[in-house]
Design an enzyme around this catalytic site. Structure first.
Site, PDB file in Angstrom:
ATOM      1  CG  ASP A  86      -2.068   0.915   1.189  1.00 55.67           C
ATOM      2  OD1 ASP A  86      -2.486   1.256   0.059  1.00 55.67           O
ATOM      3  OD2 ASP A  86      -2.576   1.300   2.257  1.00 55.67           O
ATOM      4  CG  HIS A  87      -0.606   4.871   0.609  1.00 58.67           C
ATOM      5  ND1 HIS A  87      -1.042   5.885  -0.218  1.00 58.67           N
ATOM      6  CD2 HIS A  87      -1.681   4.491   1.337  1.00 58.67           C
ATOM      7  CE1 HIS A  87      -2.326   6.106  -0.006  1.00 58.67           C
ATOM      8  NE2 HIS A  87      -2.745   5.260   0.924  1.00 58.67           N
ATOM      9  CG  ASP A 109       0.559   7.335  -3.213  1.00 57.10           C
ATOM     10  OD1 ASP A 109       0.329   8.278  -3.999  1.00 57.10           O
ATOM     11  OD2 ASP A 109       0.341   7.397  -1.989  1.00 57.10           O
ATOM     12  CD  GLU A 139      -3.946   8.970  -3.132  1.00 59.79           C
ATOM     13  OE1 GLU A 139      -3.653   7.950  -2.497  1.00 59.79           O
ATOM     14  OE2 GLU A 139      -3.762  10.113  -2.688  1.00 59.79           O
ATOM     15  CG  HIS A 185      -4.880   8.361   4.070  1.00 61.61           C
ATOM     16  ND1 HIS A 185      -4.377   8.927   2.930  1.00 61.61           N
ATOM     17  CD2 HIS A 185      -5.263   7.108   3.741  1.00 61.61           C
ATOM     18  CE1 HIS A 185      -4.433   8.042   1.948  1.00 61.61           C
ATOM     19  NE2 HIS A 185      -4.970   6.925   2.409  1.00 61.61           N
ATOM     20  N   GLY A 186      -6.451   8.984   8.331  1.00 61.68           N
ATOM     21  CA  GLY A 186      -6.454   9.519   9.684  1.00 61.68           C
ATOM     22  C   GLY A 186      -7.869   9.572  10.213  1.00 61.68           C
ATOM     23  N   GLY A 218      -9.055   5.448   3.560  1.00 62.95           N
ATOM     24  CA  GLY A 218      -9.480   6.383   4.602  1.00 62.95           C
ATOM     25  C   GLY A 218     -10.773   5.973   5.278  1.00 62.95           C
ATOM     26  CB  VAL A 240      -9.915  -1.696   7.127  1.00 65.28           C
ATOM     27  CG1 VAL A 240     -11.220  -1.714   6.355  1.00 65.28           C
ATOM     28  CG2 VAL A 240      -9.353  -3.099   7.260  1.00 65.28           C
TER      29      VAL A 240
HETATM   30 ZN    ZN Z   1      -4.551   4.998   1.725  1.00 64.82          ZN
END
Ligand code: ZN
Length: 289
Positions: A86-87, A109, A139, A185-186, A218, A240
């Site tokens: 991821d990312h 990303d 993204e 995110h967050g 997110g 998640v």
């Molecule tokens: Zn993400």
């Protein structure tokens, strides 16, 4: 280059079935062995497919050990489990991961670059991954905020995905897109994710027209009805983090210092499993594997 590998790529297979069946597949971050075990056991218990995700941190802090361990657990599982990065924001790390680690898919990303640069780099890295039979995610736009284990992008302006951007990104050959439609995110704060722009999401899905899969980022603090609404809007890969790990951290806080370590580990695994099974049921993937 033959595209035959795309038919057997685990992430692609799992997400194609989810889009077809109109359910969401949990793509959960793991930071340690207990979480890997808890997540894979959740998939087996719920008879659900799963995407097991790692941040670049998981590669750098252990020289890939955590990822190889996750892949071992995935391959031994009795249900389909894919391994995803991821990312991934660093080009040399993406090449290293694609060359040496057992990823089924990688999120390329490049959203920290301006649009033209983002597109150029995405296209190049998608080709690099595809040559190694690894599918990809990107993204378009820029999702606000950051997560533990992802390079800090503070100071960069968030920008919503536009339907026009969708075509430019699909032209890179990417397999899945993570739209920015008000998701962050967050943490969303006490009111929850009230700022989600479903109209924009619908427009994006229409523009995509089934050419690539759509990914939800997110989701911290999402209530079940918001999750169901997002899945109904066509998002099939459901990233998640805290939704499957909150109970695990609460458990550590409560038990460290009061119980034997082996007990804490085993109970911690069970916490991850129970919380994740619940979300697999909410997302409709339970019983689909
Ligand atoms: Zn993400």
């Amino acid at each position: 280059m033959s595209d035959d590998w795309k038919k057997t790529n685990r992430t692609r297979q799992i997400l194609a079935a989810a889009e077809e069946g109109k359910y969401g597949v949990i793509a959960a971050i793991a930071y340690n062995l207990e979480q890997i075990l808890g997540l894979v056991r959740a998939a087996e218990q719920a008879r659900s497919p799963l995407i097991l995700q790692f941040f670049p941190w998981a590669i750098t802090f252990s020289d890939g050990l955590l990822v190889r361990t996750g892949a071992d657990a995935a391959h031994r599982a009795s249900v389909p489990v894919a391994i995803h990065l991821d990312h991934a924001q660093d080009e040399s790390l993406i090449r290293h991961a694609a060359d040496t680690l057992p990823f089924d898919s990688i999120m390329v990303d490049m959203s920290h670059y301006e649009r033209e640069e983002n597109l150029r780099k995405t296209k190049e890295l998608v080709a690099y991954c595809h040559a190694r039979q690894i599918s990809t995610e990107a993204e378009p736009g820029r999702i606000e905020g950051g997560e533990d284990g992802v390079q800090d992008t503070e100071g960069l302006l968030a920008s919503m995905t536009t339907p026009e951007e969708v075509d430019a990104f699909i032209a890179t050959g990417v397999d899945a897109l993570a739209p920015a439609f008000g998701n962050i995110h967050g943490e969303y704060g006490p009111a929850g994710p009230t700022q989600l722009d479903y109209e924009r999401l619908d427009a994006i899905r229409e523009q995509v027209g089934g050419r690539v899969r759509l990914v939800l980022h997110g989701t911290n603090g999402f209530p079940p009805d918001v999750m169901r609404r997002c899945i109904a809007a066509g998002l099939s890969k459901i990233n998640v983090n805290k939704l499957s790990l909150d109970d695990y951290y609460a458990h550590l806080k409560e038990r460290v210092g009061t119980a034997p370590h082996t007990t804490i580990i085993e109970e911690g695994i069970a916490k991850v499993t129970a919380q994740t099974v619940e979300w697999m049921e909410i997302c409709g993937s339970a019983g689909k594997a």
